[in-house]
Design a protein around this motif. Sequence first.
Motif, short mmCIF file in Angstrom:
data_model
loop_
_atom_site.label_atom_id
_atom_site.label_comp_id
_atom_site.label_asym_id
_atom_site.label_seq_id
_atom_site.Cartn_x
_atom_site.Cartn_y
_atom_site.Cartn_z
N SER A 1 -11.35 -20.20 29.05
CA SER A 1 -12.05 -21.28 29.73
C SER A 1 -11.62 -21.42 31.19
O SER A 1 -12.36 -21.98 32.00
CB SER A 1 -11.83 -22.60 29.00
N ALA B 1 -7.44 -20.81 19.34
CA ALA B 1 -7.65 -21.96 20.21
C ALA B 1 -6.99 -21.76 21.57
O ALA B 1 -7.55 -22.13 22.61
CB ALA B 1 -7.12 -23.23 19.54
N CYS C 1 -16.57 -18.48 32.40
CA CYS C 1 -17.33 -17.62 31.49
C CYS C 1 -17.39 -16.22 32.07
O CYS C 1 -17.22 -16.04 33.28
CB CYS C 1 -18.75 -18.16 31.27
N GLU D 1 -17.15 -16.28 15.77
CA GLU D 1 -16.08 -17.13 16.31
C GLU D 1 -14.84 -16.33 16.66
O GLU D 1 -13.95 -16.84 17.33
CB GLU D 1 -15.75 -18.25 15.33
N ARG E 1 -22.78 -13.16 20.79
CA ARG E 1 -21.59 -12.98 19.93
C ARG E 1 -22.00 -12.73 18.48
O ARG E 1 -21.36 -11.95 17.77
CB ARG E 1 -20.66 -14.19 20.05
N PHE F 1 -14.86 -12.59 21.62
CA PHE F 1 -14.82 -13.09 22.99
C PHE F 1 -15.52 -12.08 23.89
O PHE F 1 -15.10 -10.91 23.94
CB PHE F 1 -13.38 -13.26 23.47
N TYR G 1 -9.07 -19.32 23.55
CA TYR G 1 -10.25 -20.00 24.08
C TYR G 1 -9.89 -20.82 25.31
O TYR G 1 -10.62 -20.83 26.31
CB TYR G 1 -10.84 -20.89 22.98
N LYS G 2 -8.74 -21.48 25.26
CA LYS G 2 -8.29 -22.25 26.42
C LYS G 2 -8.11 -21.34 27.62
O LYS G 2 -8.55 -21.67 28.74
CB LYS G 2 -6.97 -22.97 26.10
N HIS H 1 -21.23 -20.47 27.53
CA HIS H 1 -20.03 -20.79 26.77
C HIS H 1 -18.90 -19.89 27.25
O HIS H 1 -19.12 -18.72 27.60
CB HIS H 1 -20.31 -20.56 25.28
N SER H 2 -17.68 -20.39 27.28
CA SER H 2 -16.56 -19.62 27.83
C SER H 2 -16.26 -18.36 27.03
O SER H 2 -15.74 -17.37 27.56
CB SER H 2 -15.31 -20.48 27.92
N LYS H 3 -16.60 -18.36 25.75
CA LYS H 3 -16.41 -17.15 24.93
C LYS H 3 -17.62 -16.23 24.99
O LYS H 3 -17.59 -15.13 24.44
CB LYS H 3 -16.16 -17.55 23.47
#
Length: 513
Positions: free
Chosen positions: A362, A355, A366, A174, A156, A177, A358-359, A148-150
Amino acid sequence: MHMISLASRRVHNQLRTHLTRAVTLSQSSFFSHSSPTMRPLVAADLNPAIANVQYAVRGELAIKAEEHREKLASGTTDLPFTKVISSNIGNPQQKGLDQPPLTFSRQVAALMEYPPLAEVVRGKWPQDVLDRAKELQEEIGSIGAYSHSKGVPLIRKSVAQFIEERDGYPSSPEHIFLTAGASAGVSLILNVLITPNVTGVLIPIPQYPLYTATLAQFSGIPLPYHLSEPDGWSTSLEEIKSALLKAEKDGAHPRALVVINPGNPTGAILDRATMEAVVRLCEEHSLVLLADEVYQANLHRPDTHPFHSFKQVVRALNSPIPLFSFHSVSKGVTGECGRRGGYFECTNISDEVLALLYKMASVTLCPPLSGQIGVDCLVRPPKAGTPSYALWKQETDAIHAALRHRTQLSAARLNALPGVSCVDSPGALYLYPKIELPDRAVEEARRLGKSPDALYALELLDATGICVVPGSGFGQKDGEHHYRLTCLCPGVEEYVGALEDFHKKFVEKYGGL
């Protein structure tokens, strides 16, 4: 039909020969640079912001140290030392510093790299190592695949649990990162915060040069605030306020405040009252707080100088300030710099901004999986009563004791030298002594186009093989001179003895103080 076929084939072969010659001539012409419009790529073609990027810990001194190291490796006997000591960077496991890796972390890493090894070591390695690797393998699969990119969700969750246990306040996976070291996280946050040539970021002076370098890269405006050396490099609210007033006069728009706690290069640790005042100041001026807390485990006097996270203070004050907190596997007693593992936590950050982060995360797909495994071991070390705990406790206690001893001995011996004053750092991996230099040394440095402390550091390297970073690379008040050295060097008596001997000879060479 046969004659037609042969003729057709002959024509085809002739045509292919002509085309091959034409392509060859075309390629020859292209690669001969005969085109009048073709010119080589030059520095002037690049992003002009790159020219302003400076990173002192791997600058001129580090380059020259490598040249000396190569000469020694070739067998030269022309140098007045037999080894180069890399005291310029907090890189614990570097050859020559040789801090041993923690066994638990390396065993888990080995099993993640090659799962069939589990059958070979079963019954020989602790069962909690095998269990941890199995749990991670079931979650991740092969570490040769993207996550996952995070970052891996299970890791996590472990980071969030670590933060909750440390601070006593909830943390959400959530809002975590995972990153390729804390530096990658800092770069990501500064990138999204900065409007080029408009946004100002308050940074402590002296500071870790990551911040000025990253601000230069993204065309942000550094807004320096000086730490108070006479008060043990404490953070001064008045200095921050003065920097804000100056920014207003200069037309910059302050958006964020960086605090490094424990400090780099100073080793200072913020007290709770100062931290609360910093949070209230951020509220007053609508500042985002960037808390660089990668040295939180490097505490030499935890009874008198404990670590408090800014997350804990922000929650205790019920403050609404946006906070980004950074941590890393590179420091503490883990020292796994090369694995590039770290994380940042977002506090009081809106879903909209999360958000966007996260973009941006991405874009690089990762963080490295080996670094993520390192983060898991950092935040989930062996617990008392588990098979790996006794060895883990023995190893970590030994590293803490060595760092504490080296720091205290070095500070005491440096403070005994004429013209040297050094705060005995309660945290981190460094000392940052202030040095008074003879007037002739200052004049010689100016003649050579160097800062005086750079001249001092270069001559120290050439005389002893010890590589340090001049204070000019971290920022300091006009007319002052410092250098940063790590407290990672084994054989501390010999090491400090070389520093003492050099300083006395340097002062004598340039006419005394």
